[in-house]
Design an enzyme around this catalytic site. Sequence first.
Site, mmCIF file in Angstrom:
data_model
loop_
_atom_site.group_PDB
_atom_site.id
_atom_site.type_symbol
_atom_site.label_atom_id
_atom_site.label_comp_id
_atom_site.label_asym_id
_atom_site.label_seq_id
_atom_site.Cartn_x
_atom_site.Cartn_y
_atom_site.Cartn_z
ATOM 1 N N ASN A 11 0.801 -1.237 0.000
ATOM 2 C CA ASN A 11 0.000 0.000 0.000
ATOM 3 C C ASN A 11 0.832 1.284 0.000
ATOM 4 O O ASN A 11 0.266 2.375 -0.103
ATOM 5 C CB ASN A 11 -1.010 0.012 1.169
ATOM 6 C CG ASN A 11 -1.961 -1.156 1.091
ATOM 7 O OD1 ASN A 11 -2.588 -1.367 0.056
ATOM 8 N ND2 ASN A 11 -2.062 -1.955 2.136
ATOM 9 N N ARG A 18 -3.361 8.058 -0.253
ATOM 10 C CA ARG A 18 -3.799 7.182 0.835
ATOM 11 C C ARG A 18 -3.815 7.942 2.162
ATOM 12 O O ARG A 18 -2.752 8.380 2.637
ATOM 13 C CB ARG A 18 -2.797 6.027 0.931
ATOM 14 C CG ARG A 18 -3.018 5.107 2.090
ATOM 15 C CD ARG A 18 -1.817 4.188 2.299
ATOM 16 N NE ARG A 18 -2.094 3.245 3.332
ATOM 17 C CZ ARG A 18 -1.185 2.502 3.950
ATOM 18 N NH1 ARG A 18 0.086 2.594 3.597
ATOM 19 N NH2 ARG A 18 -1.541 1.664 4.898
ATOM 20 N N ALA A 82 1.803 -3.012 6.616
ATOM 21 C CA ALA A 82 1.029 -3.872 7.519
ATOM 22 C C ALA A 82 1.714 -5.204 7.810
ATOM 23 O O ALA A 82 1.422 -5.834 8.839
ATOM 24 C CB ALA A 82 -0.360 -4.111 6.937
ATOM 25 N N ASP A 92 12.193 -13.720 10.078
ATOM 26 C CA ASP A 92 13.152 -14.798 9.809
ATOM 27 C C ASP A 92 14.137 -14.406 8.715
ATOM 28 O O ASP A 92 15.326 -14.733 8.798
ATOM 29 C CB ASP A 92 12.401 -16.073 9.386
ATOM 30 C CG ASP A 92 11.761 -16.803 10.559
ATOM 31 O OD1 ASP A 92 12.095 -16.493 11.709
ATOM 32 O OD2 ASP A 92 10.910 -17.684 10.315
ATOM 33 N N GLU A 103 14.047 -0.295 10.797
ATOM 34 C CA GLU A 103 12.589 -0.368 10.592
ATOM 35 C C GLU A 103 12.041 1.051 10.570
ATOM 36 O O GLU A 103 12.375 1.854 11.456
ATOM 37 C CB GLU A 103 11.958 -1.160 11.745
ATOM 38 C CG GLU A 103 10.433 -1.160 11.708
ATOM 39 C CD GLU A 103 9.820 -1.864 12.921
ATOM 40 O OE1 GLU A 103 10.560 -2.517 13.694
ATOM 41 O OE2 GLU A 103 8.594 -1.738 13.102
ATOM 42 N N ILE A 106 6.165 5.835 8.592
ATOM 43 C CA ILE A 106 5.873 7.256 8.364
ATOM 44 C C ILE A 106 5.069 7.803 9.541
ATOM 45 O O ILE A 106 5.326 8.889 10.043
ATOM 46 C CB ILE A 106 5.097 7.413 7.042
ATOM 47 C CG1 ILE A 106 5.977 6.955 5.867
ATOM 48 C CG2 ILE A 106 4.611 8.851 6.852
ATOM 49 C CD1 ILE A 106 5.223 6.734 4.566
ATOM 50 N N SER A 107 4.087 7.038 9.973
ATOM 51 C CA SER A 107 3.204 7.466 11.067
ATOM 52 C C SER A 107 3.750 6.955 12.400
ATOM 53 O O SER A 107 4.592 6.045 12.440
ATOM 54 C CB SER A 107 1.795 6.905 10.841
ATOM 55 O OG SER A 107 1.819 5.486 10.891
ATOM 56 N N ARG A 112 -1.592 4.956 17.242
ATOM 57 C CA ARG A 112 -2.707 4.501 16.402
ATOM 58 C C ARG A 112 -3.362 3.245 17.012
ATOM 59 O O ARG A 112 -3.242 3.008 18.202
ATOM 60 C CB ARG A 112 -2.184 4.268 14.981
ATOM 61 C CG ARG A 112 -1.582 5.556 14.369
ATOM 62 C CD ARG A 112 -1.079 5.339 12.961
ATOM 63 N NE ARG A 112 -2.173 4.978 12.059
ATOM 64 C CZ ARG A 112 -1.983 4.467 10.836
ATOM 65 N NH1 ARG A 112 -0.753 4.243 10.397
ATOM 66 N NH2 ARG A 112 -3.016 4.174 10.082
HETATM 67 C C1 DQA Z 1 3.131 2.206 8.155
HETATM 68 C C2 DQA Z 1 2.331 1.884 9.411
HETATM 69 C C3 DQA Z 1 1.645 0.528 9.275
HETATM 70 O O1 DQA Z 1 0.903 0.243 10.447
HETATM 71 C C4 DQA Z 1 0.697 0.553 8.096
HETATM 72 O O2 DQA Z 1 0.093 -0.712 7.928
HETATM 73 C C5 DQA Z 1 1.344 1.009 6.849
HETATM 74 C C6 DQA Z 1 2.279 2.124 6.905
HETATM 75 C C7 DQA Z 1 3.739 3.630 8.222
HETATM 76 O O3 DQA Z 1 4.609 3.900 7.387
HETATM 77 O O4 DQA Z 1 3.327 4.442 9.049
HETATM 78 O O5 DQA Z 1 1.047 0.518 5.765
HETATM 79 O O6 DQA Z 1 4.205 1.286 8.059
#
Ligand code: DQA
Length: 153
Positions: A11, A18, A82, A92, A103, A106-107, A112
């Site tokens: 996504n 989005r 996600a 793994d 890791e 963005i949010s 959340r």
């Molecule tokens: C995300 C946060 C995830 O929870 C979400 O499913 C995403 C984007 C982020 O970049 O904030 O697709 O990884």
Amino acid sequence: MKTALILNGPNLNLLGTREPAVYGSQTLVDVEKLCAQACTTHGFALDFRQSNHEGQLVDWLHEAGRLHATGKLVGVILNAGAYTHTSIALFDAIKGTGISLIELHISNVFAREAFRHHSYISPAAKAVMCGLGVSGYALAIAGLATMQTGVSA
Ligand code: DQA
């Protein structure tokens, strides 16, 4: 020149349209440009990818492991979307490669829904960054430089 590999999961190709209130209005192409600038600053080659498919991300992590073994990888930045919250296969794959991985989200996933509070990636990552918007990508590239040298540019 070493390569910074930036992997984006499901996504994230929809960035820009989005949920702009959560993810902002910049597209994935904009993010790639931002990353290219940051990589130029730090002297890294950029390899920037996105897939909606878990197995593809696993294959790319294996590829990163092979590049790491040749000494040509500075590290991986992974926004697994996600799959962060569901994928033992990604955990793994990271554990199996020996790569340095940041890791990225963005949010601020912790502000959340509760299902976003658990990450399968975090225990296998060298560092975790979230909540800084798309500018987090450039900061994570600076982070790879710091992890490599112990000194930030
Ligand atoms: C995300 C946060 C995830 O929870 C979400 O499913 C995403 C984007 C982020 O970049 O904030 O697709 O990884």
